[in-house]
Design a protein around this motif. Structure first.
Motif, PDB file in Angstrom:
ATOM      1  N   THR A 225       0.824  -1.214   0.000  1.00 57.06           N
ATOM      2  CA  THR A 225       0.000   0.000   0.000  1.00 57.06           C
ATOM      3  C   THR A 225       0.857   1.262   0.000  1.00 57.06           C
ATOM      4  N   LEU A 226       2.116   1.144   0.409  1.00 60.83           N
ATOM      5  CA  LEU A 226       3.004   2.307   0.459  1.00 60.83           C
ATOM      6  C   LEU A 226       3.621   2.640  -0.888  1.00 60.83           C
ATOM      7  N   VAL A 227       3.606   1.680  -1.819  1.00 55.86           N
ATOM      8  CA  VAL A 227       4.394   1.875  -3.041  1.00 55.86           C
ATOM      9  C   VAL A 227       3.619   1.675  -4.331  1.00 55.86           C
ATOM     10  N   GLN A 228       2.460   1.027  -4.286  1.00 57.23           N
ATOM     11  CA  GLN A 228       1.732   0.719  -5.515  1.00 57.23           C
ATOM     12  C   GLN A 228       0.545   1.645  -5.713  1.00 57.23           C
ATOM     13  N   PRO A 229       0.249   2.014  -6.965  1.00 60.68           N
ATOM     14  CA  PRO A 229      -0.991   2.752  -7.251  1.00 60.68           C
ATOM     15  C   PRO A 229      -2.200   1.931  -6.810  1.00 60.68           C
ATOM     16  N   LEU A 230      -3.255   2.601  -6.386  1.00 59.65           N
ATOM     17  CA  LEU A 230      -4.390   1.919  -5.771  1.00 59.65           C
ATOM     18  C   LEU A 230      -5.024   0.884  -6.699  1.00 59.65           C
ATOM     19  N   ASP A 231      -5.299   1.241  -7.957  1.00 61.65           N
ATOM     20  CA  ASP A 231      -5.952   0.292  -8.856  1.00 61.65           C
ATOM     21  C   ASP A 231      -5.098  -0.957  -9.061  1.00 61.65           C
ATOM     22  N   GLN A 232      -3.797  -0.763  -9.222  1.00 60.54           N
ATOM     23  CA  GLN A 232      -2.883  -1.894  -9.395  1.00 60.54           C
ATOM     24  C   GLN A 232      -2.867  -2.758  -8.137  1.00 60.54           C
ATOM     25  N   LEU A 233      -2.861  -2.098  -6.989  1.00 61.85           N
ATOM     26  CA  LEU A 233      -2.850  -2.824  -5.721  1.00 61.85           C
ATOM     27  C   LEU A 233      -4.121  -3.654  -5.564  1.00 61.85           C
ATOM     28  N   LEU A 234      -5.281  -3.066  -5.866  1.00 62.22           N
ATOM     29  CA  LEU A 234      -6.538  -3.775  -5.682  1.00 62.22           C
ATOM     30  C   LEU A 234      -6.712  -4.903  -6.691  1.00 62.22           C
ATOM     31  N   ASP A 235      -6.179  -4.732  -7.893  1.00 65.72           N
ATOM     32  CA  ASP A 235      -6.195  -5.825  -8.870  1.00 65.72           C
ATOM     33  C   ASP A 235      -5.413  -7.026  -8.337  1.00 65.72           C
ATOM     34  N   GLN A 236      -4.209  -6.756  -7.820  1.00 70.51           N
ATOM     35  CA  GLN A 236      -3.390  -7.838  -7.285  1.00 70.51           C
ATOM     36  C   GLN A 236      -4.044  -8.455  -6.049  1.00 70.51           C
ATOM     37  N   ALA A 237      -4.651  -7.627  -5.230  1.00 71.02           N
ATOM     38  CA  ALA A 237      -5.320  -8.137  -4.034  1.00 71.02           C
ATOM     39  C   ALA A 237      -6.473  -9.064  -4.407  1.00 71.02           C
ATOM     40  N   ALA A 238      -7.211  -8.724  -5.466  1.00 73.09           N
ATOM     41  CA  ALA A 238      -8.314  -9.586  -5.903  1.00 73.09           C
ATOM     42  C   ALA A 238      -7.796 -10.932  -6.391  1.00 73.09           C
ATOM     43  N   ARG A 239      -6.671 -10.912  -7.124  1.00 71.93           N
ATOM     44  CA  ARG A 239      -6.083 -12.182  -7.580  1.00 71.93           C
ATOM     45  C   ARG A 239      -5.612 -13.008  -6.380  1.00 71.93           C
ATOM     46  N   ASP A 240      -4.989 -12.342  -5.425  1.00 73.12           N
ATOM     47  CA  ASP A 240      -4.513 -13.054  -4.234  1.00 73.12           C
ATOM     48  C   ASP A 240      -5.689 -13.619  -3.437  1.00 73.12           C
ATOM     49  N   PHE A 241      -6.783 -12.869  -3.374  1.00 74.35           N
ATOM     50  CA  PHE A 241      -7.964 -13.342  -2.655  1.00 74.35           C
ATOM     51  C   PHE A 241      -8.542 -14.582  -3.323  1.00 74.35           C
ATOM     52  N   ALA A 242      -8.660 -14.538  -4.657  1.00 75.12           N
ATOM     53  CA  ALA A 242      -9.201 -15.694  -5.384  1.00 75.12           C
ATOM     54  C   ALA A 242      -8.330 -16.925  -5.166  1.00 75.12           C
ATOM     55  N   ASN A 243      -7.013 -16.722  -5.200  1.00 72.94           N
ATOM     56  CA  ASN A 243      -6.099 -17.845  -4.970  1.00 72.94           C
ATOM     57  C   ASN A 243      -6.241 -18.383  -3.548  1.00 72.94           C
ATOM     58  N   ALA A 244      -6.425 -17.483  -2.598  1.00 72.99           N
ATOM     59  CA  ALA A 244      -6.538 -17.902  -1.200  1.00 72.99           C
ATOM     60  C   ALA A 244      -7.812 -18.712  -0.968  1.00 72.99           C
ATOM     61  N   VAL A 245      -8.919 -18.265  -1.532  1.00 69.36           N
ATOM     62  CA  VAL A 245     -10.187 -18.973  -1.355  1.00 69.36           C
ATOM     63  C   VAL A 245     -10.103 -20.396  -1.918  1.00 69.36           C
ATOM     64  N   ALA A 246      -9.413 -20.527  -3.064  1.00 71.02           N
ATOM     65  CA  ALA A 246      -9.304 -21.828  -3.731  1.00 71.02           C
ATOM     66  C   ALA A 246      -8.193 -22.704  -3.157  1.00 71.02           C
ATOM     67  N   SER A 247      -7.411 -22.179  -2.238  1.00 72.92           N
ATOM     68  CA  SER A 247      -6.256 -22.913  -1.735  1.00 72.92           C
ATOM     69  C   SER A 247      -6.644 -23.936  -0.676  1.00 72.92           C
ATOM     70  N   GLU A 248      -5.692 -24.793  -0.338  1.00 68.27           N
ATOM     71  CA  GLU A 248      -5.904 -25.762   0.738  1.00 68.27           C
ATOM     72  C   GLU A 248      -6.160 -25.053   2.059  1.00 68.27           C
ATOM     73  N   GLU A 249      -5.432 -23.960   2.300  1.00 70.28           N
ATOM     74  CA  GLU A 249      -5.669 -23.183   3.518  1.00 70.28           C
ATOM     75  C   GLU A 249      -7.091 -22.635   3.551  1.00 70.28           C
ATOM     76  N   GLY A 250      -7.545 -22.096   2.430  1.00 74.82           N
ATOM     77  CA  GLY A 250      -8.884 -21.538   2.382  1.00 74.82           C
ATOM     78  C   GLY A 250      -9.947 -22.586   2.669  1.00 74.82           C
ATOM     79  N   SER A 251      -9.776 -23.777   2.099  1.00 74.08           N
ATOM     80  CA  SER A 251     -10.735 -24.862   2.334  1.00 74.08           C
ATOM     81  C   SER A 251     -10.719 -25.297   3.794  1.00 74.08           C
ATOM     82  N   GLU A 252      -9.520 -25.446   4.349  1.00 70.97           N
ATOM     83  CA  GLU A 252      -9.396 -25.866   5.738  1.00 70.97           C
ATOM     84  C   GLU A 252      -9.963 -24.814   6.686  1.00 70.97           C
TER      85      GLU A 252
END
Length: 267
Positions: A225-252
């Motif tokens: 959040t200190l270095v990335q433009p907001l739209d770029q940051l939120l795009d990456q955060a959405a990808r990370d969120f999708a990966n987390a939900v689908a991950s073994e950790e997310g299921s557990e």
């Protein structure tokens, strides 16, 4: 994982917690170049190890860290006199590399702050994720009173306490206790020194309830959040969120919540 041999640090592996103790009590754990290099080696050794989830930083002998090592300064002065014009630059910049590495370390960094928390030790506290202070610890930025500057730690102090407080602390060299450090946001809380171990144990228990990979990704997101433009940051955060939900950790994590039990990583 293979930890490096260290002379200025005590290392103790406690399950998912690596306890790193600054061990130069005769100098109130002043930060020597050897200690800087050993800290960097330890951080590098565990950075990609998912089994290490938390790093606890503490000082031996009742002090966290009293700042830079005067002997190193004297050595650099001798090098300068012998014609090595970059001696002070290289010494100071190496500390900056270490504190930058600490700031970006994937693990949760918990600092236990007691006794002297000065100069470089103050800066190290400012890059921790969780800082627990003894209410009688002594904090300060003494550099300007010594005719030098808080060169490598200034950006991290500003990020921690804000510009206006950083200006006051750096330009007056004010000394203050752990309770005031908590009020300023350098520490997250201040407790009586006798309660430090108890509060640390509670903090480690909280950290263990958080999923290891999700914690790493979240820490990077917060730093970005200190270095990335907001739209770029939120795009990456959405990808990370999708990966987390689908991950073994997310299921557990979801199953544990539904079944009203602790997730496996917290057991």
């Amino acid at each position: 994982m293979s930890l490096p041999d260290t002379q200025t640090l005590l290392l103790e592996q406690d399950g998912p917690v690596l306890r790193v103790t600054l061990n130069r009590p005769e100098s109130r754990n002043a930060m020597s170049l050897a200690m800087v290099n050993e800290l960097m080696a330890v951080f590098a050794a565990v950075a990609d190890d998912p089994a290490v989830r938390v790093i606890v930083l503490r000082g031996a002998g009742g002090h966290f860290c009293a700042g830079g090592d005067i002997k190193d300064m004297a050595g650099a002065r001798a090098q300068l006199a012998s014609g090595e014009s970059d001696a002070f630059y290289m010494l100071n910049r190496r500390f900056g590399e270490m504190i930058t590495a600490t700031n970006a370390q994937p693990q949760v960094i918990v600092a236990v702050l007691e006794g002297a928390v000065l100069g470089g030790g103050f800066g190290l506290a400012c890059v921790s994720d969780v800082a627990i202070a003894a209410d009688d610890a002594q904090f300060g930025l003494p550099e300007t009173g010594l005719g030098v500057i808080p060169a490598q730690i200034a950006p991290f102090v500003v990020q921690r306490v804000g510009l206006t407080q950083a200006r006051r602390l750096a330009l007056t060299g004010a000394r203050f206790n752990g309770a005031e450090a908590a009020r300023l946001g350098i520490a997250h809380e201040a407790v009586p020194a006798a309660k430090l171990d108890e509060r640390l144990a509670e903090t480690l228990a909280q950290a263990r309830r958080c999923a290891p990979h999700a914690t790493r990704v979240t820490k990077q997101l917060v730093l970005d959040t200190l270095v990335q433009p907001l739209d770029q940051l939120l795009d990456q955060a959405a990808r990370d969120f999708a990966n987390a939900v689908a991950s073994e950790e997310g299921s557990e994590g979801t199953m544990a919540f539904v079944q009203k039990r602790l997730p496996k990583w917290a057991e």
